[in-house]
Design a protein around this motif. Structure first.
Motif, PDB file in Angstrom:
ATOM      1  N   VAL A 244     -12.979 -12.783  -2.123  1.00 59.76           N
ATOM      2  CA  VAL A 244     -12.489 -11.655  -1.342  1.00 59.76           C
ATOM      3  C   VAL A 244     -11.129 -12.057  -0.780  1.00 59.76           C
ATOM      4  N   ALA A 245     -10.169 -11.136  -0.810  1.00 57.85           N
ATOM      5  CA  ALA A 245      -8.843 -11.434  -0.299  1.00 57.85           C
ATOM      6  C   ALA A 245      -8.165 -10.131   0.125  1.00 57.85           C
ATOM      7  N   ILE A 246      -7.056 -10.253   0.822  1.00 58.37           N
ATOM      8  CA  ILE A 246      -6.227  -9.116   1.193  1.00 58.37           C
ATOM      9  C   ILE A 246      -4.934  -9.191   0.400  1.00 58.37           C
ATOM     10  N   VAL A 247      -4.599  -8.093  -0.286  1.00 59.32           N
ATOM     11  CA  VAL A 247      -3.379  -8.040  -1.095  1.00 59.32           C
ATOM     12  C   VAL A 247      -2.606  -6.763  -0.760  1.00 59.32           C
ATOM     13  N   ASP A 248      -1.390  -6.676  -1.299  1.00 60.45           N
ATOM     14  CA  ASP A 248      -0.505  -5.565  -0.945  1.00 60.45           C
ATOM     15  C   ASP A 248      -0.650  -4.357  -1.858  1.00 60.45           C
ATOM     16  N   ARG A 249      -1.117  -4.553  -3.080  1.00 63.85           N
ATOM     17  CA  ARG A 249      -1.131  -3.427  -4.030  1.00 63.85           C
ATOM     18  C   ARG A 249      -2.214  -3.638  -5.077  1.00 63.85           C
ATOM     19  N   PRO A 250      -2.696  -2.554  -5.689  1.00 64.12           N
ATOM     20  CA  PRO A 250      -3.668  -2.680  -6.775  1.00 64.12           C
ATOM     21  C   PRO A 250      -3.084  -3.483  -7.935  1.00 64.12           C
ATOM     22  N   GLY A 251      -3.887  -4.325  -8.524  1.00 58.49           N
ATOM     23  CA  GLY A 251      -3.439  -5.178  -9.622  1.00 58.49           C
ATOM     24  C   GLY A 251      -2.951  -6.535  -9.177  1.00 58.49           C
TER      25      GLY A 251
END
Length: 319
Positions: A309-316
């Protein structure tokens, strides 16, 4: 659409049909039952149009008595309450992630599913999901078979199903996947959940009091599909430790990723059994199992192992 996704959709449809039949019969037998009000009627479906967004249709309390089959397994050495408390302690040790509303909760699971509930071979694949942290965008997903020659599929936008017409997709966004504003005290969390119920699509005839009976379990299943910060997650498990209905069905199961765990069966599902799996040694949350139930016989339909599980800025984007 892959075979693993098709089988998941078909099983959800059957569970929804079972649920509707059960509620209709129940309402016919109890004409004085109170209808669900606007506050209690659930806005968003749980089926995020994917293999393991949440594989079961949850009834929020309108359920028939379930039977538990453990076969030749030895009796569990700890109760569900004890396992939940140990899971709460494990949750407190996790690093905390923070997210803005415009970011995404990235999850990757290893998913195994039977092509046809109750029969047929199992197929296994990795599913990556990008869910809107603030509930301001649609979920996106891609899939890779563990056995086939193909690589990752293209990103696919997932839309919520219309409960009145499953073939039609809604424009509404799913609920936020980042649960960063939850109370960290179990009693305060319970009050918060009662004031902000997780919403399901239920047919007419289910009364509000009965539908809220298993609310904490329903909420837990929804939240574990996203991200809950460590202290709030610990409070959620402590809350479940005080709730009746859950049972330990096995203290030695192997999840889809081959990790040994303890399976706790949740109440509130018609036509199936839904289990949460915790690591046997550390009691960290590992994933879920969904078992098909017909004529009193149970067979594993699908299992999902949470890998990261992580937090990212955009799909993909990958962490």
């Amino acid at each position: 659409m892959t075979r693993i996704e098709e089988s998941s959709h078909g099983f959800e449809d059957q569970l929804l049909a079972d649920l509707k039949t059960h509620v209709v019969r129940r309402s016919e037998a109890s004409p004085a039952a109170r209808p669900l009000g606007a506050r209690a009627r659930f806005r968003h479906g749980w089926r995020l149009a994917g293999a393991f967004g949440l594989a079961a249709v949850l009834t929020a309390g309108v359920l028939a008595v379930q039977t538990m089959e453990t076969g030749d397994q030895p009796p569990p050495t700890a109760s569900a309450s004890e396992i939940f408390r140990l899971a709460a302690s494990a949750a407190r040790q996790q690093p905390e992630l923070t997210a803005r509303p415009d970011q995404y909760v990235f999850t990757e699971v290893l998913a195994t599913s039977q092509e046809t509930p109750g029969s047929g071979p199992y197929v296994t694949g990795r599913v990556q999901l990008w869910k809107s942290a603030g509930g301001v965008a649609h979920t996106q997903r891609r899939y890779q078979s563990e056995t086939g020659p193909d690589g990752w599929s293209e990103l696919e936008v997932l839309r919520l199903d219309d409960p009145a017409d499953p073939d039609r997709k809604l424009d509404a966004f799913p609920p936020p996947a980042y649960h960063g504003d939850l109370p960290t005290d179990p009693d305060e969390l319970l009050r918060h959940l009662r004031e902000h119920p997780v919403e399901l699509h239920l047919p007419e005839g289910a009364d509000e009091e009965t539908s809220s009976e298993h609310m904490p379990y329903v909420t837990a299943r929804s939240m574990l599909d996203g991200y809950v910060p460590p202290r709030a997650l610990a409070a959620l498990f402590e809350l479940l430790a005080e709730e009746p209905g859950a049972v330990v069905v096995s203290d030695d199961v192997v999840d889809a990723a081959g990790r040994h765990g303890v399976a706790i069966r949740m109440p509130g599902v018609i036509g199936a059994h839904y289990d949460l799996v915790f690591d046997r040694d550390t009691h960290a949350y590992l994933g879920t199992r969904l078992s098909h139930l017909r004529d009193g016989k149970e067979s594993l339909h699908s299992a999902s192992a949470l890998l990261r599980v992580a937090i990212v800025d955009r799909p993909g984007q990958l962490p």
